[in-house]
Design an enzyme around this catalytic site. Structure first.
Site, PDB file in Angstrom:
ATOM      1  N   SER A   9       0.896  -1.193   0.050  1.00 36.93           N
ATOM      2  CA  SER A   9      -0.007   0.215   0.069  1.00 36.93           C
ATOM      3  C   SER A   9       0.821   1.323  -0.163  1.00 36.93           C
ATOM      4  CB  SER A   9      -0.805  -0.025   1.235  1.00 36.93           C
ATOM      5  OG  SER A   9      -2.151   1.030   1.118  1.00 36.93           O
ATOM      6  N   ASP A  22      -8.503  -3.846  -6.852  1.00 40.62           N
ATOM      7  CA  ASP A  22      -8.182  -3.316  -5.541  1.00 40.62           C
ATOM      8  C   ASP A  22      -8.946  -1.910  -5.581  1.00 40.62           C
ATOM      9  OD1 ASP A  22      -6.904  -2.284  -3.334  1.00 40.62           O
ATOM     10  OD2 ASP A  22      -4.850  -2.714  -4.000  1.00 40.62           O
ATOM     11  N   HIS A  34      -6.765  -5.806  -1.081  1.00 37.57           N
ATOM     12  CA  HIS A  34      -5.610  -4.916  -1.068  1.00 37.57           C
ATOM     13  C   HIS A  34      -4.701  -5.585  -0.199  1.00 37.57           C
ATOM     14  CE1 HIS A  34      -3.588  -1.180  -0.764  1.00 37.57           C
ATOM     15  NE2 HIS A  34      -3.984  -1.014   0.656  1.00 37.57           N
TER      16      HIS A  34
END
Length: 525
Positions: A211, A431, A460
């Protein structure tokens, strides 16, 4: 990316600020070499789950332009290598901004094949301002305590209440951390990473980030390309949208993901009895939201808290069964207890979340330019809300302190890079927190990178979560640097794991390795 953020935190097309190769704060030449690095003293800090963890701390300058000035402390963790073949340190980061990486080191070391993990010192760290690093930011404890104003500013009164709330948060940060705020940003965190490298006595690092951690890694690679040995970026932030455009793109993607959840509920009508038409199921969800806006469940779950509760389902479909049960119980049985329980499991903020959000806001607001005219925020978010109502305004208020932030913004970082060894990218096509285009952009911008796509996947954070095809590519890369090479936009494709099945009894839905990973990655990254 809004834990998200890079969502956000946790992520899209046009840069929010001027793009420069090295931002203003990074323009001075600093070298985090052994001369600046104090030796690390590692002590046992293992847990029942991760018994081999060790911990240490490292002093770094608050302002890297003045290395002999005020010092702050970074908390580090390590699972040491045990094999004769040693491939160096593997720094890991769970995202955010604001995510703690100390426990992630234990998870990564245990989730990788034993023979591979044994060749690395897996290094976790709490970035500056986070967790056990000091000072740890907490601008306004209890900021997310229920019940908050409805996120959708449908009346001037509601909009004013939300504005007063975010302005009070920005003021609180300024009052408590005026001397610190200018130095809580991605560039400073990257320079901290190079201090960690030096303290470990390594000429190069290996890196594994999820991320926002993908942006952190890309910026490190830009500033210190000669110090990167291998790098894995999972669920990739679009660096050309930092951070305003990334958040707006995320709103649309989360709405799509929420509708995928509604379709899943409709598919399992025999269990949830909410109907077989996804559109009608979605209408019932919004009716539930309207009811909670008028009368919060148990004085805790209003409209905004409901959004907080269901947002994690956009990050990880392993939460869908519990969320669906809470949804069905409220609608069909008029029973709010499962919903309140789901809120406490997924939506409620504790002290750690307060700290994480304080760092999130500080980094997001400092990293790049945001509009300072609230009229622009209003216009932009109403326009997105018209096509993506699920999280648009909730996300807007999450980032809105940036409209009133007490520090100026830095320039965005241009991560275009031709000086790196092969880098490996992983991305799910659906995502929501870091939409697919971000990975494509980084793949184009970083020469010699390879992109592995999970086709049809919506989670994710996808490696080490149970998809053996993805993990096969990860393992090969960490073993000897092997990357797939395709002829088009994508270098390798893996099928997504199947969606979960409804729960047949009251059993934990969080027993899988994927759930363990997503607890560490958190929400809103």
């Amino acid at each position: 990316m809004r834990k998200r953020a890079a969502v956000l935190c946790g992520a899209a097309v046009v840069a929010a600020g001027t793009m420069t190769a090295v931002p203003v704060e990074a323009s001075a030449t600093h070298t985090a070499d052994a001369a600046h690095a104090a030796p690390l003293t590692w002590k046992k800090c293992g847990t029942e789950k991760y018994p081999t963890l060790q911990c240490a701390s490292l002093k770094v300058p608050l302002d890297h332009a003045h290395p002999n000035g005020r010092q702050i402390t970074l908390a580090l963790s390590r699972v040491p290598h045990t094999a004769k073949k040693y491939q160096g340190p593997l720094l890991v980061n769970p995202g955010g901004p604001g995510g703690s990486g100390l426990t992630l080191a234990g998870f990564v070391a245990s989730a990788l094949p034993r023979a591979v993990a044994a060749q690395y010192d897996v290094i976790g760290f709490d970035p500056r301002g986070v967790g056990r690093s000091t000072p740890a930011l907490d601008c306004k404890p209890g900021y997310f305590a229920p019940v908050r104003p409805d996120s959708v500013p449908s009346t001037p009164r509601i909009e004013k209440a939300n504005l007063q709330r975010v302005q009070s948060f920005a003021r609180a940060c300024a009052d408590k951390y005026a001397r610190v705020l200018p130095y809580i940003n991605t560039i400073s965190a990257v320079r901290d990473m190079d201090r960690i490298r030096a303290a470990l006595g390594a000429k190069k690092i290996n890196y594994f980030g999820y991320s926002y951690g993908t942006y952190l890694g890309a910026v490190y690679a830009k500033l210190f390309p000669e110090r990167v040995r291998r790098a894995v970026l999972d669920s990739v932030v679009d660096p050309t949208g930092v951070w305003e455009e990334d958040n707006l793109a995320q709103d649309v993607a989360f709405n799509d993901r929420h509708r995928a959840f509604m379709a899943w509920v409709a598919k399992h009508d025999m269990t949830y009895k909410l109907g077989t038409d996804p559109a009608r199921v979605e209408a019932k969800w919004y009716a539930m939201r309207a009811a909670l806006a008028k009368k919060p469940a148990d004085g805790k779950v209003g409209a905004s808290e409901l959004e907080d509760t269901f947002l994690p389902g956009g990050y990880y479909n392993g939460y869908w069964p519990q969320l669906a049960e809470a949804f069905a119980a409220f609608v069909t049985d008029k029973n709010a207890d499962p919903l309140v329980e789901a809120y406490e499991d997924f939506g409620a903020a504790d002290t750690s979340a307060d700290n994480g959000y304080s760092v999130y806001a500080t980094v997001q607001c400092r990293d790049a330019a945001w509009p300072r005219d609230w009229r622009q925020w209003r216009a932009d978010n109403w326009a997105v809300y018209a096509k993506a109502p699920f999280m648009t305004w909730n996300n807007a208020w999450y980032n809105a302190p940036c409209a009133f932030w007490p520090t100026s913004s830095l320039d965005s970082v241009d991560v275009v890079n031709s000086k790196l060894p092969p880098m490996l990218l992983f991305q799910a096509t659906d995502d929501a927190a870091t939409p697919y285009q971000g990975a494509v952009t980084v793949h184009r911008q970083v020469a010699r990178s390879s992109l592995v796509v999970e086709q049809g996947g919506g989670n994710h954070g996808i490696t080490l979560g149970g998809n053996t095809c993805l993990d096969k590519h990860l393992t090969a890369y960490l073993t000897d640097g092997t990357v797939p090479r395709g002829t088009g936009e994508v270098d390798a494709v893996c099928a997504a794991q199947p969606d979960p099945k409804p729960l047949n009894a009251k059993v934990a839905s969080t027993a899988s390795r994927g759930a363990e990973l997503h607890r560490l990655l958190g929400f809103r990254r």
